[in-house]
Design an enzyme around this catalytic site. Structure first.
Site, PDB file in Angstrom:
ATOM      1  N   HIS A 109       0.855  -1.198   0.000  1.00 14.06           N
ATOM      2  CA  HIS A 109       0.000   0.000   0.000  1.00 14.06           C
ATOM      3  C   HIS A 109       0.891   1.249   0.000  1.00 14.06           C
ATOM      4  CE1 HIS A 109      -4.198  -1.551   1.144  1.00 14.06           C
ATOM      5  NE2 HIS A 109      -3.463  -2.579   0.748  1.00 14.06           N
ATOM      6  N   ASP A 167      -5.331   6.228   2.902  1.00 11.45           N
ATOM      7  CA  ASP A 167      -5.511   4.841   2.509  1.00 11.45           C
ATOM      8  C   ASP A 167      -6.887   4.378   2.999  1.00 11.45           C
ATOM      9  OD1 ASP A 167      -3.608   2.249   1.721  1.00 11.45           O
ATOM     10  OD2 ASP A 167      -5.327   1.738   2.998  1.00 11.45           O
TER      11      ASP A 167
END
Ligand code: UDP
Length: 500
Positions: free
Chosen positions: A24, A127
């Site tokens: 990520h 995120d």
């Protein structure tokens, strides 16, 4: 008094909050760097251990004149009972330590929220794994944009299954169903869905919060591009009711020189030097298969044996990125295999972390075996490579649908069962299946392979155009920045009106 805020609104400050996992962090930091490259003032908030994954690229961007920095927080390892330095989800994260990493992140949350105010953020790009940032942004009256390290198709598929639950209507886990309302007719089985979609669990609760927060966000950003997933961008906008911008491929945009490509992720300048490069450069164009399963996966020995036999039997040269596991059921099989393929000069094993971007762009690479991790799918497509798809966990089975059924640039190995990223699962894909898929992708069967390669090459060309001036991702990037500036201007003007 007339106050002119235009100049102030031009100076846009955006804060990026990545999740604590390598795959990520990599694309989100690349995206943050794209923003900075376009004149936005960027701060990335993360912990010291995670900053180490990307800090060199930020230092290089600073020296290139970008306004970008990392705000480093200490991970509360002691407080949650973790050894110092364990603060990232990757292939070495022990199963029992994962909840403690989440606990550490929860402890950091109030401090991160304070920073949004202190750093005077105009927008938070968060995120998806930080659903709380939607409220934090609302308190400050600024937009929150959700970042997904996943395909747009996968988010559309999740929405479709949440709404229509066709997977609940089939008689058994292996019966095929077709997802409703998507731009393509995509069939799956329940076995291929994440466990939380099959049976309620704690992770499902988190995913519900994530999906709710996405619907309450100003928009979503993806490491994708219009020519790759355009139909799903529209679907996302309609189903989540927010804006949606594809801004990729972000790596292609910012990792232009060899140092950026090499020093990425868990790269360590090792004794091996660039042996792999010499080996690869000695091979002919499109002749080598690259085999890698991302930053999180470990296979049991029984699966490694099947892969090894398939690679040897294929007759193709290969580079295989392998991870040591703690299961020594097959004795020294891998050592002997490595010795054998080294002697025959047919294969090259990289243990641990490989410089994937550099390998993929080497002309000798002709195809890839991938677990369908989204970053790898995008990177492989950037390089114009057809893929053997071998989905394992997360949203991989949805990504496989894009590669195989929508874009027709991949051949499935036939994986049937989703498993957790930190478990071996029960499925072992047999060597015959692996061999069959490799044969098709590396072009043994003539026309089919050649057509797939042509389509992959066309997408790779489209990716390069997407990030150029006037390209789809470039245009989207300009739009996001413009919209964020207008929102800032409105906010500044409104606060002026409120003042006595
Ligand atoms: N990666 C790499 N070297 C490795 C393994 C992974 O550079 O040996 C990079 C890869 O290029 C990609 C990321 O790590 O950018 C992996 O992300 P992906 O979404 O493909 O898979 P995940 O790690 O989430 O399973």
């Amino acid at each position: 008094m007339v106050v002119c805020y235009e100049a102030e609104a031009e100076a846009l400050k955006v804060i990026f909050v990545p999740f604590l996992s390598t795959s990520h962090i990599i694309p989100m930091v690349d995206m943050a760097r794209v923003f900075a490259m376009h004149g936005v003032d960027v701060t990335i908030i993360t912990t010291a251990g995670n900053a180490a994954i990307f800090q060199k690229s930020i230092d290089r961007d600073i020296s290139r004149g970008c306004s970008i920095r990392t705000h480093v927080l200490d991970f509360p390892a002691k407080q949650v009972g973790l050894p110092v330095g364990v603060e990232t989800f990757n292939a070495d994260t022990q199963l029992d330590l994962s909840p403690k990493i989440y606990m550490g992140l929860a402890i950091l949350q109030p401090r991160i929220e304070e920073l949004f105010g202190e750093l005077k953020a105009d927008c938070i790009v968060s995120d998806m794994f930080h659903p709380w940032t939607v409220e934090a942004a609302a308190k400050l009256g600024i937009p929150r944009i959700v970042f997904y390290a996943a395909s747009v198709l996968s988010r559309s598929a999740v929405d479709s299954l949440e709404r229509h639950a066709v997977h609940a209507e089939v008689g058994c886990d292996s019966e095929r169903f077709v997802m409703v309302g998507l731009p393509h007719r995509l069939g799956m089985t329940r076995l291929q869905l994440p466990d939380w979609m099959r049976k309620p669990n704690a992770y499902g609760q988190l995913m519900k919060m994530i999906n709710d927060s996405a619907r309450r966000s100003y928009g979503a950003v993806f490491n994708s591009f219009h020519e790759f997933e355009g139909a799903y961008e529209e679907h996302y906008k309609n189903s989540y009711g927010t804006k949606c911008w594809s801004l990729g491929p972000v790596s292609l945009w910012v990792n232009q020189d060899a140092t950026d490509k090499t020093e990425r992720g868990h790269f360590k300048a090792g004794e091996e030097g660039e042996e792999w490069l010499k080996w690869l450069n000695s091979k002919t164009e499109n002749s080598v298969l690259y085999v890698s399963f991302g930053s999180l996966n470990k296979f049991p020995s029984s699966q490694l044996v099947e892969i090894a036999h398939a690679l040897e039997a294929s007759g193709h040269d290969f580079i295989w990125v392998v991870r040591k596991n703690n299961d020594d059921k097959e004795g020294n099989f891998m050592e002997e295999f490595e010795k054998r393929v080294k002697e025959s000069n047919k294969g090259y094993l990289i243990w641990g972390w490989a410089p994937q971007l550099l390998i993929l762009e080497n002309k000798a690479i002709g195809g890839m075996v991938t677990h369908c991790g989204w970053n790898t799918v995008v990177e492989s497509m950037n390089a114009g490579l057809p893929m053997v798809t071998w989905p394992l966990f997360a949203e991989h089975f949805f990504n496989e649908k894009l590669v195989v059924d929508v874009l027709r640039i991949g051949v499935p190995v036939g994986a049937k069962e989703w498993r957790n990223w930190n478990e071996f699962g029960s499925e072992v894909v047999k060597r015959e299946e692996i061999l069959r898929a490799i044969g098709l992708v590396m072009g043994n069967s003539g026309e089919e392979g050649a057509e797939m390669r042509k389509r992959a090459k066309a997408l790779s060309d489209a990716a390069k155009k997407a990030i150029q001036f006037g390209g789809s991702s470039h245009t989207n990037m300009m739009q996001v920045i413009q919209e964020l500036k207008s929102l800032k201007l409105q906010r500044l003007s409104a606060s002026n009106k409120l003042q006595p």
